[in-house]
Design a protein around this motif. Structure first.
Motif, PDB file in Angstrom:
ATOM      1  N   ASP A  75       0.859  -1.188   0.000  1.00 23.27           N
ATOM      2  CA  ASP A  75       0.000   0.000   0.000  1.00 23.27           C
ATOM      3  C   ASP A  75       0.896   1.239   0.000  1.00 23.27           C
ATOM      4  O   ASP A  75       1.671   1.434   0.937  1.00 23.27           O
ATOM      5  N   PRO A  76       0.807   2.060  -1.062  1.00 16.89           N
ATOM      6  CA  PRO A  76       1.710   3.221  -1.118  1.00 16.89           C
ATOM      7  C   PRO A  76       1.530   4.178   0.055  1.00 16.89           C
ATOM      8  O   PRO A  76       2.446   4.941   0.378  1.00 16.89           O
ATOM      9  N   ASP A  77       0.367   4.151   0.696  1.00 18.85           N
ATOM     10  CA  ASP A  77       0.137   5.039   1.834  1.00 18.85           C
ATOM     11  C   ASP A  77       0.667   4.480   3.151  1.00 18.85           C
ATOM     12  O   ASP A  77       0.755   5.206   4.139  1.00 18.85           O
ATOM     13  N   ARG A  78       0.978   3.192   3.190  1.00 21.95           N
ATOM     14  CA  ARG A  78       1.376   2.566   4.450  1.00 21.95           C
ATOM     15  C   ARG A  78       2.748   1.908   4.412  1.00 21.95           C
ATOM     16  O   ARG A  78       3.426   1.819   5.430  1.00 21.95           O
ATOM     17  N   HIS A  79       3.154   1.414   3.252  1.00 21.95           N
ATOM     18  CA  HIS A  79       4.299   0.505   3.223  1.00 21.95           C
ATOM     19  C   HIS A  79       5.544   1.051   2.548  1.00 21.95           C
ATOM     20  O   HIS A  79       6.482   0.288   2.298  1.00 21.95           O
ATOM     21  N   LEU A  80       5.564   2.355   2.266  1.00 24.18           N
ATOM     22  CA  LEU A  80       6.754   2.886   1.595  1.00 24.18           C
ATOM     23  C   LEU A  80       8.020   2.662   2.428  1.00 24.18           C
ATOM     24  O   LEU A  80       9.043   2.215   1.890  1.00 24.18           O
ATOM     25  N   PRO A  81       7.995   2.933   3.742  1.00 25.11           N
ATOM     26  CA  PRO A  81       9.214   2.667   4.532  1.00 25.11           C
ATOM     27  C   PRO A  81       9.632   1.195   4.483  1.00 25.11           C
ATOM     28  O   PRO A  81      10.829   0.885   4.425  1.00 25.11           O
ATOM     29  N   ASP A  82       8.657   0.287   4.507  1.00 22.58           N
ATOM     30  CA  ASP A  82       8.986  -1.139   4.415  1.00 22.58           C
ATOM     31  C   ASP A  82       9.631  -1.469   3.068  1.00 22.58           C
ATOM     32  O   ASP A  82      10.586  -2.245   2.994  1.00 22.58           O
ATOM     33  N   LEU A  83       9.082  -0.881   2.029  1.00 19.46           N
ATOM     34  CA  LEU A  83       9.629  -1.145   0.697  1.00 19.46           C
ATOM     35  C   LEU A  83      11.058  -0.610   0.590  1.00 19.46           C
ATOM     36  O   LEU A  83      11.953  -1.300   0.081  1.00 19.46           O
TER      37      LEU A  83
END
Lengths: 120, 120
Positions: A75-83
């Motif tokens: 989810d671009p709104d939630r998982h950018l740091p994880d990515l």
């Protein structure tokens, strides 16, 4: 970030992915994910459809001599740091296999497929 | 068959896959699929787990300069002819993209992911 992402690794981002339940007239989630990465200067390849539509947003980590990972549910709104964390970890894993504990939870739980490196 | 499967294509077969609902003490379906291919002289690479466990039996079609396809739901008792047909068609498609109508139904309906070729 560009230093950590070694030349021989590549991130492929599906630009047509939509998160499950996304309204059809909303901006595409995969396209937003790609834009968010681009805004941070993260190199990636844009691809229309990775045929993983039921498990979007999907991306692929790959590189010569490395395991390829197809990942979903980003989810671009939630998982950018994880990515971003996974991009860094993948670049640092010579065979592409990031130790389990170093994988962010969204990565651990949403591996769609893994493919061994081609034989030399 | 070996003639049709050009050197630059590779079929990877998951040997640990089980079909959904398979009894845990039965012989592994992926291993049986690999054995059935081997009995027919079809070259393939055996791989323990492609991380597509919920959609077994899974295989990968790939080759340098070609699209990679991860395919699931292949039942060794039902789909061997379809798999052989797809092996032949994939080998004959220079970019790995088999025309839609030439894909057996089990292939069309169970593409888990497709990955573009690496850039040259």
């Amino acid at each position: 970030m560009r230093d950590a992402m070694e030349d021989r690794t590549e991130l492929v981002v599906c630009t047509t992915c939509r998160l499950p339940g996304a309204p059809p007239d909303a901006p595409g989630d995969g396209a937003r994910l790609s834009a968010a990465l681009a805004a941070r200067g993260i190199p990636h390849r844009r691809q229309e459809c990775l045929s993983a539509c039921t498990r979007g947003c999907a991306v692929v980590f790959r590189g010569p001599g490395r395991w390829t990972y197809v990942q979903g549910a980003l989810d671009p709104d939630r998982h950018l740091p994880d990515l971003l964390e996974m991009i860094r970890a993948y670049a640092q894993a010579p065979d592409g296999v990031v130790p389990w504990r170093q994988r962010p939870e969204v990565i651990r739980k949403n591996t769609i497929a893994r493919i061994p490196p081609m034989e030399p």
